[in-house]
Write a protein that holds these residues in place. Structure first.
Motif, PDB file in Angstrom:
ATOM      1  N   GLN A   9     -41.956   6.865  35.273  1.00 49.74           N
ATOM      2  CA  GLN A   9     -40.681   7.462  34.872  1.00 49.74           C
ATOM      3  C   GLN A   9     -39.786   6.459  34.152  1.00 49.74           C
ATOM      4  OE1 GLN A   9     -42.466  10.124  36.261  1.00 49.74           O
ATOM      5  NE2 GLN A   9     -41.816   9.215  38.171  1.00 49.74           N
ATOM      6  N   MET A  10     -40.158   5.177  34.192  1.00 48.49           N
ATOM      7  CA  MET A  10     -39.291   4.190  33.543  1.00 48.49           C
ATOM      8  C   MET A  10     -40.076   3.344  32.549  1.00 48.49           C
ATOM      9  SD  MET A  10     -38.298   1.834  36.806  1.00 48.49           S
ATOM     10  CE  MET A  10     -38.498   2.595  38.383  1.00 48.49           C
ATOM     11  N   ASP A  11     -39.357   2.889  31.532  1.00 43.79           N
ATOM     12  CA  ASP A  11     -40.027   2.016  30.569  1.00 43.79           C
ATOM     13  C   ASP A  11     -40.011   0.582  31.108  1.00 43.79           C
ATOM     14  OD1 ASP A  11     -37.532   0.899  30.022  1.00 43.79           O
ATOM     15  OD2 ASP A  11     -37.171   2.227  28.332  1.00 43.79           O
ATOM     16  N   GLU A  12     -40.620  -0.309  30.373  1.00 45.82           N
ATOM     17  CA  GLU A  12     -40.792  -1.691  30.838  1.00 45.82           C
ATOM     18  C   GLU A  12     -39.441  -2.378  31.085  1.00 45.82           C
ATOM     19  OE1 GLU A  12     -43.186  -4.739  32.205  1.00 45.82           O
ATOM     20  OE2 GLU A  12     -43.652  -2.647  31.796  1.00 45.82           O
ATOM     21  N   VAL A  13     -38.470  -2.080  30.224  1.00 44.82           N
ATOM     22  CA  VAL A  13     -37.141  -2.695  30.375  1.00 44.82           C
ATOM     23  C   VAL A  13     -36.491  -2.225  31.675  1.00 44.82           C
ATOM     24  CG1 VAL A  13     -34.816  -2.861  29.397  1.00 44.82           C
ATOM     25  CG2 VAL A  13     -36.819  -2.931  27.894  1.00 44.82           C
ATOM     26  N   GLU A  14     -36.590  -0.931  31.958  1.00 43.93           N
ATOM     27  CA  GLU A  14     -36.010  -0.387  33.199  1.00 43.93           C
ATOM     28  C   GLU A  14     -36.723  -0.957  34.423  1.00 43.93           C
ATOM     29  OE1 GLU A  14     -34.460   4.058  32.032  1.00 43.93           O
ATOM     30  OE2 GLU A  14     -36.615   3.701  32.030  1.00 43.93           O
ATOM     31  N   PHE A  15     -38.054  -1.075  34.317  1.00 43.17           N
ATOM     32  CA  PHE A  15     -38.807  -1.619  35.442  1.00 43.17           C
ATOM     33  C   PHE A  15     -38.404  -3.073  35.704  1.00 43.17           C
ATOM     34  CE2 PHE A  15     -42.468  -3.776  37.340  1.00 43.17           C
ATOM     35  CZ  PHE A  15     -42.537  -3.064  38.521  1.00 43.17           C
ATOM     36  N   LYS A  16     -38.254  -3.856  34.636  1.00 43.66           N
ATOM     37  CA  LYS A  16     -37.832  -5.254  34.787  1.00 43.66           C
ATOM     38  C   LYS A  16     -36.451  -5.331  35.438  1.00 43.66           C
ATOM     39  CE  LYS A  16     -40.355  -7.960  31.383  1.00 43.66           C
ATOM     40  NZ  LYS A  16     -40.491  -8.028  29.938  1.00 43.66           N
ATOM     41  N   ARG A  17     -35.573  -4.402  35.041  1.00 41.10           N
ATOM     42  CA  ARG A  17     -34.222  -4.380  35.613  1.00 41.10           C
ATOM     43  C   ARG A  17     -34.289  -4.058  37.108  1.00 41.10           C
ATOM     44  NH1 ARG A  17     -31.246  -0.266  32.642  1.00 41.10           N
ATOM     45  NH2 ARG A  17     -31.456  -1.638  30.877  1.00 41.10           N
ATOM     46  N   LEU A  18     -35.139  -3.090  37.480  1.00 35.74           N
ATOM     47  CA  LEU A  18     -35.294  -2.745  38.895  1.00 35.74           C
ATOM     48  C   LEU A  18     -35.819  -3.949  39.675  1.00 35.74           C
ATOM     49  CD1 LEU A  18     -35.447  -0.630  41.247  1.00 35.74           C
ATOM     50  CD2 LEU A  18     -37.806  -0.221  40.534  1.00 35.74           C
ATOM     51  N   MET A  19     -36.877  -4.574  39.138  1.00 35.94           N
ATOM     52  CA  MET A  19     -37.470  -5.746  39.799  1.00 35.94           C
ATOM     53  C   MET A  19     -36.399  -6.826  39.980  1.00 35.94           C
ATOM     54  SD  MET A  19     -40.563  -7.034  40.697  1.00 35.94           S
ATOM     55  CE  MET A  19     -40.947  -8.663  41.341  1.00 35.94           C
ATOM     56  N   ASN A  20     -35.603  -7.038  38.945  1.00 39.48           N
ATOM     57  CA  ASN A  20     -34.552  -8.048  38.990  1.00 39.48           C
ATOM     58  C   ASN A  20     -33.500  -7.703  40.051  1.00 39.48           C
ATOM     59  OD1 ASN A  20     -33.635 -10.492  37.803  1.00 39.48           O
ATOM     60  ND2 ASN A  20     -31.936  -9.342  36.921  1.00 39.48           N
ATOM     61  N   ASP A  21     -33.163  -6.418  40.157  1.00 37.13           N
ATOM     62  CA  ASP A  21     -32.188  -5.979  41.166  1.00 37.13           C
ATOM     63  C   ASP A  21     -32.729  -6.178  42.579  1.00 37.13           C
ATOM     64  OD1 ASP A  21     -30.446  -5.228  39.221  1.00 37.13           O
ATOM     65  OD2 ASP A  21     -30.843  -3.079  39.361  1.00 37.13           O
ATOM     66  N   LEU A  22     -34.031  -5.890  42.751  1.00 37.53           N
ATOM     67  CA  LEU A  22     -34.618  -5.980  44.096  1.00 37.53           C
ATOM     68  C   LEU A  22     -34.819  -7.425  44.525  1.00 37.53           C
ATOM     69  CD1 LEU A  22     -37.347  -3.180  44.123  1.00 37.53           C
ATOM     70  CD2 LEU A  22     -34.927  -3.041  44.641  1.00 37.53           C
ATOM     71  N   ASP A  23     -35.095  -8.289  43.558  1.00 40.14           N
ATOM     72  CA  ASP A  23     -35.465  -9.672  43.855  1.00 40.14           C
ATOM     73  C   ASP A  23     -34.201 -10.516  44.102  1.00 40.14           C
ATOM     74  OD1 ASP A  23     -36.750 -12.072  44.088  1.00 40.14           O
ATOM     75  OD2 ASP A  23     -37.113 -12.291  41.929  1.00 40.14           O
ATOM     76  N   HIS A  24     -33.609 -10.338  45.270  1.00 39.16           N
ATOM     77  CA  HIS A  24     -32.326 -11.000  45.570  1.00 39.16           C
ATOM     78  C   HIS A  24     -32.409 -12.511  45.507  1.00 39.16           C
ATOM     79  CE1 HIS A  24     -30.774  -7.245  47.948  1.00 39.16           C
ATOM     80  NE2 HIS A  24     -30.929  -7.023  46.659  1.00 39.16           N
ATOM     81  N   ASP A  25     -33.516 -13.082  46.036  1.00 39.34           N
ATOM     82  CA  ASP A  25     -33.601 -14.549  46.074  1.00 39.34           C
ATOM     83  C   ASP A  25     -34.217 -15.145  44.799  1.00 39.34           C
ATOM     84  OD1 ASP A  25     -36.253 -13.928  46.368  1.00 39.34           O
ATOM     85  OD2 ASP A  25     -36.471 -14.837  48.355  1.00 39.34           O
ATOM     86  N   LYS A  26     -34.507 -14.277  43.821  1.00 39.94           N
ATOM     87  CA  LYS A  26     -34.976 -14.718  42.488  1.00 39.94           C
ATOM     88  C   LYS A  26     -36.221 -15.591  42.531  1.00 39.94           C
ATOM     89  CE  LYS A  26     -31.584 -12.453  40.827  1.00 39.94           C
ATOM     90  NZ  LYS A  26     -31.905 -11.061  40.569  1.00 39.94           N
ATOM     91  N   ASP A  27     -37.189 -15.193  43.371  1.00 38.23           N
ATOM     92  CA  ASP A  27     -38.458 -15.924  43.354  1.00 38.23           C
ATOM     93  C   ASP A  27     -39.526 -15.132  42.593  1.00 38.23           C
ATOM     94  OD1 ASP A  27     -39.003 -13.875  45.119  1.00 38.23           O
ATOM     95  OD2 ASP A  27     -39.888 -15.154  46.666  1.00 38.23           O
ATOM     96  N   SER A  28     -39.080 -14.118  41.858  1.00 33.06           N
ATOM     97  CA  SER A  28     -39.967 -13.274  41.030  1.00 33.06           C
ATOM     98  C   SER A  28     -40.944 -12.429  41.839  1.00 33.06           C
ATOM     99  CB  SER A  28     -40.753 -14.098  40.006  1.00 33.06           C
ATOM    100  OG  SER A  28     -39.845 -14.786  39.178  1.00 33.06           O
ATOM    101  N   GLU A  29     -40.705 -12.316  43.149  1.00 35.52           N
ATOM    102  CA  GLU A  29     -41.515 -11.433  43.974  1.00 35.52           C
ATOM    103  C   GLU A  29     -40.584 -10.679  44.915  1.00 35.52           C
ATOM    104  OE1 GLU A  29     -45.725 -12.557  44.664  1.00 35.52           O
ATOM    105  OE2 GLU A  29     -44.788 -14.431  45.252  1.00 35.52           O
ATOM    106  N   VAL A  30     -41.073  -9.550  45.429  1.00 41.43           N
ATOM    107  CA  VAL A  30     -40.258  -8.743  46.334  1.00 41.43           C
ATOM    108  C   VAL A  30     -40.805  -8.924  47.747  1.00 41.43           C
ATOM    109  CG1 VAL A  30     -39.613  -6.374  46.932  1.00 41.43           C
ATOM    110  CG2 VAL A  30     -39.589  -7.100  44.546  1.00 41.43           C
ATOM    111  N   ASP A  31     -40.045  -9.594  48.595  1.00 43.14           N
ATOM    112  CA  ASP A  31     -40.499  -9.800  49.968  1.00 43.14           C
ATOM    113  C   ASP A  31     -40.131  -8.581  50.824  1.00 43.14           C
ATOM    114  OD1 ASP A  31     -37.806 -10.065  50.679  1.00 43.14           O
ATOM    115  OD2 ASP A  31     -37.866 -12.250  50.620  1.00 43.14           O
ATOM    116  N   PHE A  32     -40.521  -8.631  52.109  1.00 47.42           N
ATOM    117  CA  PHE A  32     -40.348  -7.439  52.941  1.00 47.42           C
ATOM    118  C   PHE A  32     -38.881  -7.034  53.068  1.00 47.42           C
ATOM    119  CE2 PHE A  32     -40.069  -4.963  56.837  1.00 47.42           C
ATOM    120  CZ  PHE A  32     -41.028  -4.004  56.569  1.00 47.42           C
TER     121      PHE A  32
END
Ligand SMILES: [Ca+2]
Length: 101
Positions: free
Chosen positions: A49-72
């Motif tokens: 449902q989202m393009d690559e830019v939107e997905f990157k934005r979501l990932m960036n929003d979720l990744d609070h500690d900015k380690d480029s991964e989403v922890d539990f």
């Protein structure tokens, strides 16, 4: 037999690990793992449902500690936000949930 809410929590945990263990850190979701989890387990919010830019934005929003991964913890915060959105959607009309079945 576990109660439904207990089952829901167990599913939240096991779903995370099912995807987080695929590559790299076993206890964190990489961008690819997050994308697959969304597509397969939460298709309404999936990256189809989202393009690559939107997905990157979501990932960036979720990744609070900015380690480029989403922890539990980051994943659970995301699920809480999605659950609140569901609540907003259903609270004015409980019948919506029935009609969806
Ligand atoms: Ca992170």
């Amino acid at each position: 037999m576990a109660c439904p809410l207990e089952q829901a929590m167990a599913i939240m945990v096991t779903t995370f690990h099912k995807y987080s263990a695929r590559e790299g850190d076993r206890f964190k979701l990489s961008k690819a793992e997050l994308k697959e989890l969304l597509n397969k387990e939460l298709p309404a919010f999936g990256s189809k449902q989202m393009d690559e830019v939107e997905f990157k934005r979501l990932m960036n929003d979720l990744d609070h500690d900015k380690d480029s991964e989403v922890d539990f913890k980051e994943y659970v915060c995301f699920l809480a936000c999605v659950t609140m959105a569901f609540n907003d959607f259903f609270k004015d009309d409980p019948g919506k949930q029935q009609r969806r079945k």
